[in-house]
Design a protein around this motif. Sequence first.
Motif, PDB file in Angstrom:
ATOM      1  N   LEU A  10      20.259  14.460 -26.148  1.00  0.00           N
ATOM      2  CA  LEU A  10      20.939  13.748 -25.062  1.00  0.00           C
ATOM      3  C   LEU A  10      20.549  12.271 -25.056  1.00  0.00           C
ATOM      4  N   GLU A  11      19.289  11.997 -25.370  1.00  0.00           N
ATOM      5  CA  GLU A  11      18.787  10.621 -25.348  1.00  0.00           C
ATOM      6  C   GLU A  11      19.248   9.797 -26.544  1.00  0.00           C
ATOM      7  N   GLU A  12      19.304  10.410 -27.723  1.00  0.00           N
ATOM      8  CA  GLU A  12      19.495   9.645 -28.944  1.00  0.00           C
ATOM      9  C   GLU A  12      20.841   9.843 -29.627  1.00  0.00           C
ATOM     10  N   SER A  13      21.708  10.644 -29.095  1.00  0.00           N
ATOM     11  CA  SER A  13      22.941  11.010 -29.778  1.00  0.00           C
ATOM     12  C   SER A  13      23.883   9.831 -29.963  1.00  0.00           C
ATOM     13  N   TYR A  14      24.586   9.854 -31.076  1.00  0.00           N
ATOM     14  CA  TYR A  14      25.668   8.900 -31.313  1.00  0.00           C
ATOM     15  C   TYR A  14      26.960   9.406 -30.667  1.00  0.00           C
ATOM     16  N   ARG A  15      26.944  10.668 -30.246  1.00  0.00           N
ATOM     17  CA  ARG A  15      28.103  11.269 -29.586  1.00  0.00           C
ATOM     18  C   ARG A  15      28.031  11.011 -28.081  1.00  0.00           C
ATOM     19  N   THR A  16      29.172  11.166 -27.415  1.00  0.00           N
ATOM     20  CA  THR A  16      29.206  10.974 -25.964  1.00  0.00           C
ATOM     21  C   THR A  16      28.907  12.270 -25.210  1.00  0.00           C
ATOM     22  N   PHE A  17      29.131  13.409 -25.847  1.00  0.00           N
ATOM     23  CA  PHE A  17      28.829  14.709 -25.261  1.00  0.00           C
ATOM     24  C   PHE A  17      28.141  15.590 -26.293  1.00  0.00           C
ATOM     25  N   THR A  64      25.821  12.479 -22.833  1.00  0.00           N
ATOM     26  CA  THR A  64      24.654  11.873 -23.453  1.00  0.00           C
ATOM     27  C   THR A  64      24.442  10.462 -22.898  1.00  0.00           C
ATOM     28  N   LYS A  65      23.334   9.890 -23.278  1.00  0.00           N
ATOM     29  CA  LYS A  65      22.994   8.517 -22.871  1.00  0.00           C
ATOM     30  C   LYS A  65      24.103   7.543 -23.277  1.00  0.00           C
TER      31      LYS A  65
END
Length: 144
Positions: A10-17, A64-65
């Motif tokens: 959740l903190e580091e993802s390149y995705r939005t969800f 995500t972040k």
Amino acid sequence: MIEDNFIGTLEESYRTFIQYNGDANVSDGWKLSIQGKTLDDSMYLYNELIGFLMITKCSFKFATKRLINYEFTDEKRKQQSNKLLTIYIPNGVDPKSFAELVYLHIEDYTGGDDVKHPDTYEHYKNAIYYRNDIDEEGNYIKAN
């Protein structure tokens, strides 16, 4: 299975969800949205609801972040960034009864306070909203 480092994702993802596809059939189109504003809100929802979500075999997605911190200039898109958790309700389950079960896990949650009501959703309680995104002909109805 859920990733061991889900919170880190959740903190580091390149995705939005981050999406999890459960075993329950969800073709009826009912879903819940839980509103919030911060990554801490998303993590709180994860910690409080992951056990329930796994038991019910629901499909769901967490913001995500990247989505939470994205600077939207369009108000409708901004509403999307406040949908921290979407839960797809299993077929044959009453949406309000399901919403109540979710609510009982997060009664004290305040992350959705002062967040604009999503346009195409009905309010249940607290930061929980619901809607059906399938019309009578089986076509998808866009949220915004």
